[in-house]
Design an enzyme around this catalytic site. Structure first.
Site, PDB file in Angstrom:
ATOM      1  N   TYR A 260       0.923  -1.248   0.211  1.00 45.58           N
ATOM      2  CA  TYR A 260      -0.006  -0.111   0.023  1.00 45.58           C
ATOM      3  C   TYR A 260       0.783   1.258  -0.135  1.00 45.58           C
ATOM      4  O   TYR A 260       1.123   1.840   1.048  1.00 45.58           O
ATOM      5  CB  TYR A 260      -0.900   0.115   1.114  1.00 45.58           C
TER       6      TYR A 260
ATOM      7  N   SER B 235     -12.307  -6.177   1.463  1.00 49.21           N
ATOM      8  CA  SER B 235     -13.562  -5.731   0.580  1.00 49.21           C
ATOM      9  C   SER B 235     -14.713  -5.924   1.255  1.00 49.21           C
ATOM     10  O   SER B 235     -15.708  -6.320   0.479  1.00 49.21           O
ATOM     11  CB  SER B 235     -13.400  -5.951  -0.892  1.00 49.21           C
ATOM     12  N   PRO B 236     -15.235  -5.680   2.494  1.00 50.53           N
ATOM     13  CA  PRO B 236     -16.385  -6.281   3.061  1.00 50.53           C
ATOM     14  C   PRO B 236     -17.587  -5.542   2.860  1.00 50.53           C
ATOM     15  O   PRO B 236     -18.612  -6.001   2.857  1.00 50.53           O
ATOM     16  CB  PRO B 236     -16.360  -6.077   4.673  1.00 50.53           C
TER      17      PRO B 236
ATOM     18  N   GLN C 283     -16.407  -2.692  -1.719  1.00 51.40           N
ATOM     19  CA  GLN C 283     -15.867  -1.433  -2.119  1.00 51.40           C
ATOM     20  C   GLN C 283     -16.958  -0.352  -2.240  1.00 51.40           C
ATOM     21  O   GLN C 283     -17.027   0.273  -3.133  1.00 51.40           O
ATOM     22  CB  GLN C 283     -15.112  -1.523  -3.279  1.00 51.40           C
ATOM     23  N   GLY C 284     -17.912  -0.672  -1.206  1.00 50.86           N
ATOM     24  CA  GLY C 284     -18.884   0.473  -1.294  1.00 50.86           C
ATOM     25  C   GLY C 284     -20.267   0.132  -1.956  1.00 50.86           C
ATOM     26  O   GLY C 284     -21.419   0.740  -1.777  1.00 50.86           O
TER      27      GLY C 284
ATOM     28  N   THR D  67     -23.426  -0.819  -0.070  1.00 46.21           N
ATOM     29  CA  THR D  67     -24.332   0.145   0.760  1.00 46.21           C
ATOM     30  C   THR D  67     -25.606   0.631  -0.217  1.00 46.21           C
ATOM     31  O   THR D  67     -26.382   1.270   0.474  1.00 46.21           O
ATOM     32  CB  THR D  67     -23.288   1.490   0.883  1.00 46.21           C
TER      33      THR D  67
ATOM     34  N   LYS E 272     -25.224   3.144  -2.454  1.00 45.47           N
ATOM     35  CA  LYS E 272     -24.970   4.258  -2.791  1.00 45.47           C
ATOM     36  C   LYS E 272     -25.009   4.400  -4.303  1.00 45.47           C
ATOM     37  O   LYS E 272     -25.147   5.574  -4.950  1.00 45.47           O
ATOM     38  CB  LYS E 272     -24.003   5.163  -2.171  1.00 45.47           C
TER      39      LYS E 272
HETATM   40  N1  LIG Z   1      -5.281  -8.805   1.170  1.00 49.00           N
HETATM   41  C1  LIG Z   1      -5.867  -8.137   0.009  1.00 49.00           C
HETATM   42  O1  LIG Z   1      -5.207  -8.674  -1.192  1.00 49.00           O
HETATM   43  C2  LIG Z   1      -6.688  -6.853  -0.089  1.00 49.00           C
HETATM   44  C3  LIG Z   1      -7.206  -6.715  -1.026  1.00 49.00           C
HETATM   45  C4  LIG Z   1      -8.018  -5.488  -0.982  1.00 49.00           C
HETATM   46  C5  LIG Z   1      -8.279  -4.734   0.184  1.00 49.00           C
HETATM   47  N2  LIG Z   1      -7.600  -5.472   1.353  1.00 49.00           N
HETATM   48  C6  LIG Z   1      -7.564  -4.770   2.731  1.00 49.00           C
HETATM   49  O2  LIG Z   1      -9.000  -4.682   3.079  1.00 49.00           O
HETATM   50  C7  LIG Z   1      -9.406  -3.109   3.272  1.00 49.00           C
HETATM   51  C8  LIG Z   1     -10.901  -3.142   2.824  1.00 49.00           C
HETATM   52  O3  LIG Z   1     -10.918  -3.648   1.526  1.00 49.00           O
HETATM   53  P1  LIG Z   1     -11.337  -2.263   0.408  1.00 49.00           P
HETATM   54  O4  LIG Z   1     -11.080  -0.958   0.671  1.00 49.00           O
HETATM   55  O5  LIG Z   1     -11.051  -3.237  -1.084  1.00 49.00           O
HETATM   56  O6  LIG Z   1     -13.303  -2.428   0.485  1.00 49.00           O
HETATM   57  P2  LIG Z   1     -14.214  -1.862   1.275  1.00 49.00           P
HETATM   58  O7  LIG Z   1     -13.681  -2.196   2.685  1.00 49.00           O
HETATM   59  O8  LIG Z   1     -15.307  -2.832   1.127  1.00 49.00           O
HETATM   60  O9  LIG Z   1     -14.667  -0.288   0.813  1.00 49.00           O
HETATM   61  C9  LIG Z   1     -14.047   0.504   1.194  1.00 49.00           C
HETATM   62  C10 LIG Z   1     -14.574   1.583   0.310  1.00 49.00           C
HETATM   63  O10 LIG Z   1     -15.953   1.682   0.418  1.00 49.00           O
HETATM   64  C11 LIG Z   1     -16.472   3.008   0.558  1.00 49.00           C
HETATM   65  N3  LIG Z   1     -16.925   3.224   1.946  1.00 49.00           N
HETATM   66  C12 LIG Z   1     -16.339   2.720   3.145  1.00 49.00           C
HETATM   67  N4  LIG Z   1     -17.343   2.847   4.105  1.00 49.00           N
HETATM   68  C13 LIG Z   1     -18.361   3.325   3.499  1.00 49.00           C
HETATM   69  C14 LIG Z   1     -19.848   3.518   4.275  1.00 49.00           C
HETATM   70  N5  LIG Z   1     -20.049   3.360   5.723  1.00 49.00           N
HETATM   71  N6  LIG Z   1     -20.397   4.122   3.460  1.00 49.00           N
HETATM   72  C15 LIG Z   1     -20.335   4.084   2.046  1.00 49.00           C
HETATM   73  N7  LIG Z   1     -19.295   3.945   1.335  1.00 49.00           N
HETATM   74  C16 LIG Z   1     -18.488   3.407   2.249  1.00 49.00           C
HETATM   75  C17 LIG Z   1     -15.109   3.990   0.632  1.00 49.00           C
HETATM   76  O11 LIG Z   1     -14.985   4.531  -0.952  1.00 49.00           O
HETATM   77  P3  LIG Z   1     -15.633   5.717  -1.511  1.00 49.00           P
HETATM   78  O12 LIG Z   1     -16.237   6.625  -0.426  1.00 49.00           O
HETATM   79  O13 LIG Z   1     -14.547   6.043  -2.593  1.00 49.00           O
HETATM   80  O14 LIG Z   1     -16.848   4.961  -2.402  1.00 49.00           O
HETATM   81  C18 LIG Z   1     -13.988   3.167   0.884  1.00 49.00           C
HETATM   82  O15 LIG Z   1     -12.776   3.496   0.609  1.00 49.00           O
HETATM   83  C19 LIG Z   1      -8.271  -2.295   2.763  1.00 49.00           C
HETATM   84  O16 LIG Z   1      -8.277  -1.116   3.190  1.00 49.00           O
HETATM   85  C20 LIG Z   1      -6.958  -3.392   2.919  1.00 49.00           C
HETATM   86  O17 LIG Z   1      -6.455  -3.015   4.100  1.00 49.00           O
HETATM   87  C21 LIG Z   1      -6.690  -6.479   1.199  1.00 49.00           C
END
Ligand SMILES: NC(=O)c1ccc[n+]([C@@H]2O[C@H](COP(=O)([O-])OP(=O)(O)OC[C@H]3O[C@@H](n4cnc5c(N)ncnc54)[C@H](OP(=O)(O)O)[C@@H]3O)[C@@H](O)[C@H]2O)c1
Length: 320
Positions: A63, A209-210, A213-214, A217, A219
């Protein structure tokens, strides 16, 4: 706050952690996925997460080539957290590397996160030049030197996870976790053997990505104009019109339940993840805005009824 063991380790974590990919500062290709967040915003996101009870943070070398690790450490220091008061998970990037790179690069990880120790060190994905057996031996070397506290993997298949587990088990070390993509719109780990094997061996699933990625929700369904403002995500099938149509029924139910429990859709989606499989799944939502962090930690403050969890299970079954 209810704490859970990470796998069969002594590491006690909250069911929700904070994903820190968003703190990459656009420093490398992976970092360009998210906007360049200012240090002040990162500090607020971290501090709101701590206030909401989160006790652990997930970051990675990949990252922003350490930018996220450094930003996280800076924000935790600003919040007055002492080493040992919070738990840190980070990852080694295996691509184009051999396992012998693991001990070579650990000092850089320790420096980027200083003064906070590495509580969980994960192999970011299975795509290295070395076998998972050699990777686990290298990780064990770090454990022996007390440079890390626990070992995890990420994006590992059931078979590779079992092989990593076997290697460590011979030395009496538990493989703590497998960090994989898992959400109500992507449940493949329930049909490809990963969930089943994790339960059998007592390995935690860390759901990345729980929130899809948004997407979960709703939105983007409510306001497709938002799609124009996001980066790489808009090129993925889930974010195209066919994908939005496919996820619509699930999003409608998530929103209905949000009204019923007087919570947000993100909280419904995260609550399902951290309860549907007992204690096996923990989740690390990322945040680009303060409101996200505030909402997401709130997923730990209520519980969906078993009946409502079953309804979500049924409507999202096609994503298995
Ligand atoms: N091990 C791996 O290969 C791997 C891969 C991916 C991620 N990860 C880890 O997992 C974490 C989370 O995954 P992710 O970032 O891919 O996906 P995510 O947590 O499903 O989505 C995060 C994005 O969703 C939006 N969001 C977050 N909370 C929200 C809410 N309450 N209401 C509306 N929109 C919201 C925001 O983006 P916007 O506002 O831009 O829409 C935010 O950046 C990462 O930070 C990382 O640490 C690991």
């Amino acid at each position: 706050m209810n704490l859970r063991h990470l796998g069969r380790t002594e590491m006690m974590i909250t069911p929700i952690g904070l994903g820190c990919w968003q703190f990459s500062k656009q420093n490398n290709l992976a970092g360009k996925y998210w906007p360049n967040l200012a240090d002040e915003i990162i500090a607020r996101i971290v501090s709101l997460s701590l206030e909401g009870g989160v006790n652990w943070f997930d970051t990675a070398e990949a990252y922003g080539n350490g930018a996220s690790e450094k930003a996280l450490s800076g924000a935790l220091q600003k919040a007055g957290k002492m080493p040992g008061e919070v738990l840190i998970a980070t990852k080694w990037m295996p691509v184009y590397r051999f396992a012998r790179n693991i001990p070579k690069t650990i000092d850089a990880r320790i420096k980027a996160l200083a003064p906070y120790p590495i509580d969980l060190y994960q192999i970011h994905n299975p795509w290295s030049f070395s076998s998972e057996k050699n990777e686990m031996s290298a990780m064990d070397g770090l454990l022996e030197k007390k440079l890390i506290k626990n070992i995890g993997v990420s994006n590992f298949s059931a078979q590779k996870m079992k092989s990593a587990w076997d290697t460590l088990d011979k030395k009496g070390i538990p493989l703590a976790s497998n960090q994989v993509r898992y959400n109500l719109l992507d449940r493949r780990i329930e049909s490809n053997g990963v969930m089943e094997m994790a339960k059998k061996l007592g390995i935690s699933i860390i759901a990345y990505s729980p929130l899809a990625q948004g997407l979960v929700t709703g939105k983007f369904h409510d306001n497709p104009e938002l799609l124009k403002k996001i980066g790489f995500r808009k090129y993925t099938p889930q974010f195209k019109s066919g994908g939005l149509k496919k996820s619509q029924p699930l999003v409608i139910l998530v929103k209905e339940l949000a009204l019923k429990y007087n919570v947000t859709p993100s909280q419904v989606a995260l609550n399902w993840l951290i309860h549907f499989h007992g204690d096996t799944v923990v989740a690390i939502p990322g945040a680009t805005l303060e409101i996200h962090a505030k909402e997401n930690v709130g997923a730990m403050s209520f519980r969906l009824s078993d009946e409502d969890m079953e309804r979500l299970d049924k409507v999202s079954a096609e994503f298995k």
